[in-house]
Scaffold this active site. Structure first.
Site, PDB file in Angstrom:
ATOM      1  N   ASP A  10       0.877  -1.184   0.000  1.00 40.97           N
ATOM      2  CA  ASP A  10       0.000   0.000   0.000  1.00 40.97           C
ATOM      3  C   ASP A  10       0.913   1.232   0.000  1.00 40.97           C
ATOM      4  OD1 ASP A  10       0.897   0.373   2.607  1.00 40.97           O
ATOM      5  OD2 ASP A  10      -1.097   0.455   3.516  1.00 40.97           O
ATOM      6  N   CYS A  67       3.165  -2.939   4.044  1.00 41.18           N
ATOM      7  CA  CYS A  67       2.309  -1.783   4.330  1.00 41.18           C
ATOM      8  C   CYS A  67       3.091  -0.976   5.350  1.00 41.18           C
ATOM      9  CB  CYS A  67       0.906  -2.197   4.789  1.00 41.18           C
ATOM     10  SG  CYS A  67       0.798  -3.085   6.348  1.00 41.18           S
ATOM     11  N   THR A  69       3.196  -0.862   8.721  1.00 35.96           N
ATOM     12  CA  THR A  69       3.808  -1.721   9.745  1.00 35.96           C
ATOM     13  C   THR A  69       3.992  -3.153   9.268  1.00 35.96           C
ATOM     14  OG1 THR A  69       1.614  -2.300  10.528  1.00 35.96           O
ATOM     15  CG2 THR A  69       2.712  -0.451  11.654  1.00 35.96           C
ATOM     16  N   HIS A 100      11.414 -22.996   9.259  1.00 40.34           N
ATOM     17  CA  HIS A 100      10.389 -23.676  10.065  1.00 40.34           C
ATOM     18  C   HIS A 100       8.973 -23.499   9.511  1.00 40.34           C
ATOM     19  CE1 HIS A 100      12.764 -24.077  14.122  1.00 40.34           C
ATOM     20  NE2 HIS A 100      13.371 -24.658  13.096  1.00 40.34           N
ATOM     21  N   HIS A 135       8.294 -29.988  11.028  1.00 40.03           N
ATOM     22  CA  HIS A 135       7.659 -28.727  10.610  1.00 40.03           C
ATOM     23  C   HIS A 135       6.589 -28.971   9.544  1.00 40.03           C
ATOM     24  CE1 HIS A 135      10.467 -26.774  13.159  1.00 40.03           C
ATOM     25  NE2 HIS A 135      11.473 -27.390  12.539  1.00 40.03           N
TER      26      HIS A 135
HETATM   27  C1  RB5 Z   1      -1.988   2.946   6.366  1.00 38.09           C
HETATM   28  O1  RB5 Z   1      -1.978   4.217   6.913  1.00 38.09           O
HETATM   29  C2  RB5 Z   1      -1.564   1.926   7.402  1.00 38.09           C
HETATM   30  O2  RB5 Z   1      -2.617   1.695   8.284  1.00 38.09           O
HETATM   31  C3  RB5 Z   1      -1.130   0.652   6.727  1.00 38.09           C
HETATM   32  O3  RB5 Z   1      -0.067   0.921   5.870  1.00 38.09           O
HETATM   33  C4  RB5 Z   1      -0.653  -0.462   7.632  1.00 38.09           C
HETATM   34  O4  RB5 Z   1       0.341  -0.038   8.513  1.00 38.09           O
HETATM   35  C5  RB5 Z   1      -1.698  -1.269   8.280  1.00 38.09           C
HETATM   36  O5  RB5 Z   1      -1.441  -2.221   9.030  1.00 38.09           O
END
Ligand code: RB5
Length: 157
Positions: A10, A67, A69, A100, A135
């Site tokens: 994203d 994304c 995080t 694993h 595994h």
């Molecule tokens: C987008 O702002 C953010 O929420 C997305 O990139 C991500 O971190 C979601 O888990």
């Protein structure tokens, strides 16, 4: 070595995606970029689905998702049957994700992981091999949980 890799992110992972994509291409991989293609705000489940569906169908065997995080996109990707998406931040997790867990999608956070670290983690994951043995049994248990849940949701509908 497998040389074809799907990639998507994203807006929170866009810039890291570009770095990782260039790095992989420079190292001889064919990277299939399923977007996003700018910093404009988009919804991460759409990009998780773009990659995870093709892994789930066995059209491709490896993918990378990002994304902000890495959390949302890994939650979404793991809704697809046969997808094992692993969010990693360090070398040991990148290695174990393959050894694993036989993770078929590596997930990184564009706002948590530097490009240099990301390239290192991707390289580790690509070069390690699944250990099999006990595994495999554990992955089969995950598959049977998935199959049972699919059965009960079919019965409910
Ligand atoms: C987008 O702002 C953010 O929420 C997305 O990139 C991500 O971190 C979601 O888990």
């Amino acid at each position: 070595m497998h040389k074809e890799i799907l990639i998507a992110a994203d807006h929170g992972g866009y810039s890291l995606k570009e770095e990782v994509k260039n790095y992989l291409q420079d190292n001889g991989y064919t990277v299939i970029d399923l977007g996003t293609h700018s910093e404009e705000s988009v919804d991460y489940p759409d990009f998780a689905a773009a990659v995870a569906q093709k892994i789930s169908n066995n059209e491709y065997s490896l993918g990378i998702l990002m994304c902000g995080t890495g959390i949302g996109i890994s939650i979404a990707a793991n809704k697809f049957p046969n997808v094992r998406a692993a969010l990693v931040h360090d070398e040991l997790s990148a290695k174990m994700a393959k050894v694993h867990n036989n993770a078929n999608i590596l997930v990184l956070g564009g706002r948590t992981t530097t490009p240099e670290r990301a390239k290192k983690l991707v390289t580790i994951w690509l070069n390690e091999n699944f250990e099999g043995g006990r595994h495999t049994r554990r992955l089969e248990k995950i598959n049977s949980i998935e199959a049972k849940n699919n059965e009960s949701s079919k019965k409910r509908s």
